[in-house]
Motif scaffolding. Structure first.
Motif, short mmCIF file in Angstrom:
data_model
loop_
_atom_site.label_atom_id
_atom_site.label_comp_id
_atom_site.label_asym_id
_atom_site.label_seq_id
_atom_site.Cartn_x
_atom_site.Cartn_y
_atom_site.Cartn_z
N GLY A 178 -12.75 -46.29 35.24
CA GLY A 178 -13.05 -46.91 33.96
C GLY A 178 -12.08 -48.01 33.55
N GLU A 179 -10.94 -48.18 34.23
CA GLU A 179 -9.97 -49.21 33.85
C GLU A 179 -10.50 -50.61 34.19
OE1 GLU A 179 -7.90 -45.38 34.77
OE2 GLU A 179 -9.37 -46.66 35.78
N ASN A 180 -10.11 -51.61 33.43
CA ASN A 180 -10.45 -53.01 33.67
C ASN A 180 -9.16 -53.80 33.83
OD1 ASN A 180 -13.50 -53.25 33.27
ND2 ASN A 180 -12.89 -52.12 31.44
N TRP A 181 -8.85 -54.19 35.07
CA TRP A 181 -7.62 -54.92 35.38
C TRP A 181 -7.96 -56.32 35.88
CZ3 TRP A 181 -4.54 -50.69 38.57
CH2 TRP A 181 -4.24 -49.62 37.72
N GLU A 182 -7.03 -57.26 35.68
CA GLU A 182 -7.21 -58.63 36.15
C GLU A 182 -6.21 -58.94 37.24
OE1 GLU A 182 -7.16 -61.67 33.22
OE2 GLU A 182 -9.05 -61.06 32.29
N LYS A 183 -6.61 -59.82 38.15
CA LYS A 183 -5.70 -60.29 39.19
C LYS A 183 -4.48 -60.95 38.55
CE LYS A 183 -9.45 -61.16 42.50
NZ LYS A 183 -10.16 -62.18 43.29
N GLY A 184 -3.30 -60.69 39.12
CA GLY A 184 -2.06 -61.25 38.59
C GLY A 184 -1.36 -60.33 37.61
N GLU A 185 -2.06 -59.35 37.04
CA GLU A 185 -1.43 -58.40 36.13
C GLU A 185 -0.65 -57.35 36.92
OE1 GLU A 185 -4.72 -58.37 32.48
OE2 GLU A 185 -4.66 -56.73 33.94
N THR A 186 0.33 -56.70 36.25
CA THR A 186 1.09 -55.60 36.85
C THR A 186 0.71 -54.30 36.14
OG1 THR A 186 2.93 -57.04 37.43
CG2 THR A 186 3.37 -54.67 37.35
N HIS A 187 0.32 -53.30 36.92
CA HIS A 187 -0.07 -52.00 36.39
C HIS A 187 0.66 -50.91 37.17
CE1 HIS A 187 -3.37 -53.38 33.78
NE2 HIS A 187 -3.52 -54.34 34.69
N ASP A 264 -4.95 -38.39 58.81
CA ASP A 264 -6.15 -38.13 59.60
C ASP A 264 -6.10 -36.77 60.27
OD1 ASP A 264 -7.29 -40.59 59.01
OD2 ASP A 264 -6.20 -41.60 60.61
N LEU A 265 -4.88 -36.22 60.45
CA LEU A 265 -4.75 -34.89 61.02
C LEU A 265 -4.66 -33.82 59.95
CD1 LEU A 265 -2.18 -35.62 63.88
CD2 LEU A 265 -4.63 -35.31 64.11
N THR A 266 -3.93 -34.12 58.86
CA THR A 266 -3.68 -33.09 57.84
C THR A 266 -4.70 -33.09 56.72
OG1 THR A 266 -2.27 -34.54 56.51
CG2 THR A 266 -1.22 -33.32 58.30
N GLY A 267 -5.40 -34.23 56.50
CA GLY A 267 -6.33 -34.32 55.38
C GLY A 267 -5.62 -34.46 54.04
N VAL A 268 -4.28 -34.68 54.03
CA VAL A 268 -3.54 -34.77 52.77
C VAL A 268 -3.66 -36.20 52.25
CG1 VAL A 268 -1.30 -34.49 51.66
CG2 VAL A 268 -1.95 -32.97 53.52
N ARG A 269 -4.59 -36.42 51.35
CA ARG A 269 -4.80 -37.73 50.71
C ARG A 269 -5.70 -37.51 49.50
NH1 ARG A 269 -7.66 -40.17 55.79
NH2 ARG A 269 -6.13 -41.79 55.44
N ASP A 270 -5.69 -38.43 48.59
CA ASP A 270 -6.54 -38.36 47.41
C ASP A 270 -6.88 -39.76 46.96
OD1 ASP A 270 -8.01 -37.10 45.40
OD2 ASP A 270 -6.37 -37.26 43.97
N SER A 271 -7.98 -39.91 46.24
CA SER A 271 -8.43 -41.20 45.72
C SER A 271 -8.77 -41.06 44.25
CB SER A 271 -9.66 -41.69 46.49
OG SER A 271 -9.36 -41.94 47.83
N SER A 272 -8.87 -42.20 43.58
CA SER A 272 -9.34 -42.21 42.20
C SER A 272 -10.68 -41.49 42.13
CB SER A 272 -9.51 -43.65 41.71
OG SER A 272 -8.33 -44.40 41.89
N ASP A 273 -10.86 -40.69 41.06
CA ASP A 273 -12.12 -39.96 40.93
C ASP A 273 -13.31 -40.88 40.72
OD1 ASP A 273 -10.89 -37.59 41.34
OD2 ASP A 273 -11.03 -36.87 39.28
N ASN A 274 -13.09 -41.97 39.98
CA ASN A 274 -14.17 -42.91 39.68
C ASN A 274 -13.68 -44.34 39.87
OD1 ASN A 274 -16.42 -41.12 38.76
ND2 ASN A 274 -14.87 -40.49 37.26
N TYR A 275 -14.61 -45.30 39.75
CA TYR A 275 -14.28 -46.70 40.00
C TYR A 275 -13.52 -47.32 38.83
CZ TYR A 275 -18.01 -46.12 43.45
OH TYR A 275 -18.78 -45.68 44.49
N PHE A 276 -12.68 -48.33 39.17
CA PHE A 276 -12.13 -49.20 38.15
C PHE A 276 -12.44 -50.64 38.57
CE2 PHE A 276 -8.74 -48.84 41.24
CZ PHE A 276 -8.11 -50.08 41.26
N THR A 277 -12.23 -51.59 37.67
CA THR A 277 -12.67 -52.97 37.86
C THR A 277 -11.47 -53.90 38.01
OG1 THR A 277 -14.67 -52.58 36.56
CG2 THR A 277 -13.99 -54.87 36.85
N ILE A 278 -11.55 -54.82 38.97
CA ILE A 278 -10.57 -55.90 39.11
C ILE A 278 -11.33 -57.21 39.07
CG2 ILE A 278 -8.83 -56.96 40.59
CD1 ILE A 278 -8.28 -54.25 41.80
N THR A 279 -11.00 -58.07 38.11
CA THR A 279 -11.69 -59.35 37.95
C THR A 279 -10.68 -60.48 37.99
OG1 THR A 279 -11.56 -59.21 35.53
CG2 THR A 279 -13.53 -58.32 36.60
#
Length: 911
Positions: A178-187, A264-279
């Protein structure tokens, strides 16, 4: 948070040249309707669009329950895909998978059951384009990542493998959708973790495919090794191509992925639950578009298909700047997506201007400095959609030079039950019995009912399920813990909506694996076989089988028995009958998890096909599946003994042994006849061969007539109808027969030589071999071989050309396309054996060669002449094309490898 296992083979599929050996294409649908001059799917003139769909071969290397299916396509903007299990049921379906830059992919979720699946691919008109397979799902390990057993430590994480250890994990906190970020910004990116020391951070856009879809966060690579305990990373979003750049309209499909060590061996990774936007930063544009008013999603009637349709309606406002703009009459696309972003379908929307505009049939022309509105209507087929709550989003417009995103709200939500797939409307639990109520729980193909499957947390259950068209009743397994679980119903039409139910079943501790034991005292008796009109041997067993934490499915011929005689001759047979409490469907018994079932089993043996002796019978094993997995009983209970004399096959009682080669040998026994043969060391001899005489209870012969030499020999009588007798030994002495022999003369050589025809080096092994014929003539085959092995003795399996020639001229005989050199009895000859190899096709390493035997032919058949130990010198081959490492050096954490040919190219293009 969802934990994803990213399958390494998918990455590899895009790093190598694509190989489409599992590729088919069919069908001609190009998206055209009679009124269209150009295809809304491809932009090509109607009637001229070539359609081709391919599934990459590497897809079929995956074995996990959530495989990624991907490939390439032309002539289409999207495809549909379904999976068919071995029983003909539909296990997965997706109505519309977008094709971007000629590539497509889909992650199969929920998890598939273990089994074999066919992949069916359709165009947007639901015409079948391709059927691929098999896709084999074998499941995943239940041990913690990197663990070889339940004791010790993980080879990949260093964590304890015991059940009480803390599992390594990562959870992404921000951005999480749900976040809306722009190129060049720092988050600031935030996460929590346990059990790991370092993390790597990536950004990806799932509208892209292949290596361009994912990148690490910063060009300097700092984000690839961040202390896990830090919990944050300040990211300045790149403004250049280092950021994965999607097509216009897909800027809102970014996610952050964080990996632990060896993910790839352990499966230890996670991702954002939903999409965010970069414009990109806001700037003036010559054209802009937006959604005005309130878009709608409604059920309508499709008169051509005579069923309901789903229609999304938008009002799109376009404002031009200082120049005129052309807008395609079909929008970029509209997507309908369910509330959990699990299922989606894409289609273009037809644009109709509310005020007249000039048009060539493909594009509307909007004058400069003009504001105009369009009615955009996109249609979808609910019968091809999974049940669920859907809303539609307008993704943008197309111009000849760019795609224009139209910002605005989504439509209303609309619940789709699908006109074919099941739909769950309510549930009720009484004790451990759960009842689901809804529609279309039963289905059929060609009038034949198909299996209805209940999924609990993506685990499939097909037995113990009572189903009507509107209800499904099921006793919850005891291993389902109290709490919220996901329930879904599937049949040949697809899967239903997912319903989360708070169950109250009490947990029961179950064994992790199944067990089997024999109860009571098994018996063995002689009975009468009315069909064969002779006696039979019958064994009776009571067997108790207990399923573990998962249901057991046993083929109906699972139970195998062994009848063991006093001479240790084994006879194996499989046969079983079961109590009525076991449901036998599709040729298998199913035992629910944690339950015990008793089988009353009967095994039959034919005494007429058995050797004489005293026998008892035991249960040997259960076959758990058709892939060679077995379950052995905890107790090996034997029946009583029964003595069998045998009714048909020959039986040897004695042989006059030891004997001289010129003595007459007598074989005594029962059930011999003139059609029998005496088999000595595997070579059969029939009546009339030498001085062999066959009577009903004896056979006589002179060994020298069969060219037998001193030493032990194995004798068996073979009857063409009833089979083989028992085997008995014969020891001969006083032979005047001299056997043939062979040996290597001098020192064999392995050398590098120059091949003038190929204008490159060759590797040649050379042997001088002396062959001596014994008391009889032998034929030496022209086809002889030397083995080329690595320094550790492992066979290299390198192909070669060879020559085998006598040093002095010998007579030859041609037989069955092969040439033989004739070596008369008592003579000797020398041969040169050469084998030529191409180092260009060999792995770098040290090689040597040797000859183990020569193939000859003499009276009695083919014989290999053993050659005593011999070997060439060693030769180190670096290969003329492959890389070769000569040395290494470590300074601190930097490793340097030195060698040759580390870079290569194909057609002038670096690889």
């Amino acid at each position: 948070m969802k934990k994803y296992i990213w399958v390494a083979v998918v990455v590899a599929a895009f790093l190598v040249s694509p190989t489409n050996t599992h590729a088919q294409s069919s069908g001609t649908y190009d998206g055209c309707l009679p009124s269209y001059a150009y295809s809304p799917l491809t932009g090509a003139p109607c009637g001229k669009t070539a359609v081709a769909v391919f599934v990459d071969q590497t897809v079929f290397l995956q074995t996990g329950p959530n495989p990624v299916i991907y490939g390439s396509a032309s002539g289409l903007s999207s495809i549909g895909l379904s999976l068919e299990d071995s029983g003909g049921g539909k296990s997965y379906g997706s109505g519309s998978i977008p094709i971007v830059n000629g590539r497509w992919s889909v992650v199969i979720s929920p998890a598939l059951a273990i089994g074999t699946y066919k992949i069916h691919i359709y165009d947007s008109n639901n015409q079948l384009l391709s059927t691929e397979g098999p896709l084999k799902v074998t499941g995943t390990s239940t041990l913690p990542p990197g663990c070889l057993s339940t004791s010790g430590y993980s080879t990949t994480t260093g964590q304890s493998c015991s059940s009480g250890s803390t599992s390594p994990s990562i959870t992404v906190l921000n951005p999480n959708g749900g976040e809306n970020w722009e190129k060049g910004e720092t988050h600031r990116i935030l996460w929590t973790s346990q059990g790991i020391d370092k993390v790597s951070l990536y950004v990806y856009n799932d509208s892209l495919y292949g290596s361009g879809s994912t990148n690490y966060l910063d060009p300097s690579g700092v984000s690839l090794s961040v202390p896990a305990s830090q919990g944050y990373f300040d990211w300045t979003i790149p403004t250049n191509s280092f950021l994965p750049t999607p097509t216009t309209g897909n800027e809102g499909r970014y996610k952050i992925r964080i990996d632990g060590p060896n993910p790839d061996l352990t499966g230890v990774r996670d991702s954002s639950d939903n999409y965010f936007t970069i414009t990109s930063p806001s700037s003036a544009s010559n054209v802009s578009a937006s959604i005005v008013g309130t878009p709608t999603l409604a059920l309508t009637y499709n008169s051509s298909r005579k069923e309901s349709g789903l229609t999304a309606t938008f009002k799109v406002q376009v404002v031009t700047g200082s120049a005129a703009v052309q807008i395609h009459t079909i929008s970029e696309s509209v997507v309908v997506e369910d509330s959990v972003s699990e299922h989606s379908m894409y289609n273009g929307a037809t644009l109709t201007p509310t005020t007249p505009l000039a048009s060539d049939g493909n594009y509307f022309t909007i004058p400069a400095n003009t504001k105009v509105q369009f009615n955009a209507i996109a249609g979808f087929d609910p019968s091809q959609m999974f049940a669920g709550s859907y809303s539609a989003t307008f993704l943008g417009l197309s111009t000849p030079g760019q795609k224009i995103q139209a910002f605005g709200s989504k439509t209303n939500s609309l619940t789709i039950v699908g006109e074919r797939s099941p739909y769950i409307s309510s549930n009720q639990q009484v004790g451990s019995k759960l009842t689901l109520t809804g529609q279309r729980f039963l289905a059929s193909i060609g009038g034949n009912p198909t299996v209805t499957t209940l999924y609990i947390d993506k685990t499939a259950f097909t037995t113990g399920v009572s189903v009507t068209p509107t209800t499904l009743t099921f006793t919850l397994p005891s291993f389902v813990n109290p709490g919220v679980h996901a329930f879904q119903i599937g049949n040949s039409t697809g899967k239903s909506n997912v319903v989360n139910i708070n169950t109250t079943v009490q947990q029961d501790v179950l064994p992790s694996t199944a067990s089997v034991s024999v109860t009571g005292t098994p018996t063995l008796s002689l009975t009468y076989d009315s069909a064969l009109k002779e006696s039979q041997l019958t064994a009776n067993f009571n067997v108790s089988v207990t399923a573990g934490k998962t249901p057991m499915t046993l083929p109906t011929n699972s139970f195998f028995f062994v009848a063991t005689a006093a001479d240790n001759q084994n006879h194996t047979v499989g046969y079983s009958t079961a109590t009525t409490e076991i449901n036998s469907a599709n040729g298998a018994y199913t035992i629910p998890a944690g339950t015990t079932r008793t089988f009353n089993l009967t095994a039959y043996f034919q005494p007429s096909m058995m050797f004489a002796g005293s026998y008892s019978v035991r249960l040997n094993s259960l076959t758990l599946d058709w892939n060679g997995h077995y379950l052995y009983p905890a107790n090996k209970a034997y029946t009583n003994n029964i003595t069998i004399i045998g009714e048909r096959s020959p039986y040897i009682t004695s042989i006059s042994s030891p004997a001289g080669v010129n003595d007459v040998v007598t074989v005594t026994g029962v059930r011999f006849n003139s059609n029998d043969s005496i088999v000595i060391d595997g070579t059969p001899f029939f009546s009339g061969k030498g001085d062999l005489v066959i009577r009903s209870t004896s056979m006589t012969f002179t060994p020298s007539k069969f060219h037998l030499s001193n030493g032990p020999h194995a004798v068996v009588i073979s009857d063409p109808v009833t089979g083989l007798s028992n085997s008995m030994g014969l020891i001969l002495s006083g032979s005047n027969q001299t056997p043939a022999s062979a040996s290597v003369v001098g020192a064999p050589m392995l050398t590098l030589a120059y091949d003038s025809s190929r204008k490159e080096s060759s590797l040649v092994s050379t042997f001088t071999i002396s062959v001596t014929a014994g008391s009889e003539q032998i034929l030496v085959s022209q086809n002889q071989y030397a083995d080329l092995v690595y320094s550790d003795g492992t066979n290299s399996n390198v192909s070669a050309t060879q020559s085998f020639q006598p040093i002095t001229s010998l007579g030859t005989i041609a037989d069955s396309g092969s040439l033989f050199y004739v070596l008369p009895a008592g003579t000797k000859a020398q041969f040169i054996l050469k084998r030529t190899y191409n180092p260009k096709w060999m792995f770098a390493g040290t090689y040597r060669a040797y000859v183990s035997s020569l193939q000859t032919f003499a009276v009695g058949g083919t014989k290999s002449l053993y050659i005593p130990s011999n070997t060439t010198n060693n030769i180190t081959v670096v290969g003329e094309t492959s890389p070769y490492i000569t040395s290494s050096q470590i300074v601190g954490s930097k490793l340097t490898l030195t060698g040759q040919r580390f870079l290569a190219s194909i057609g002038g293009n670096p690889t």
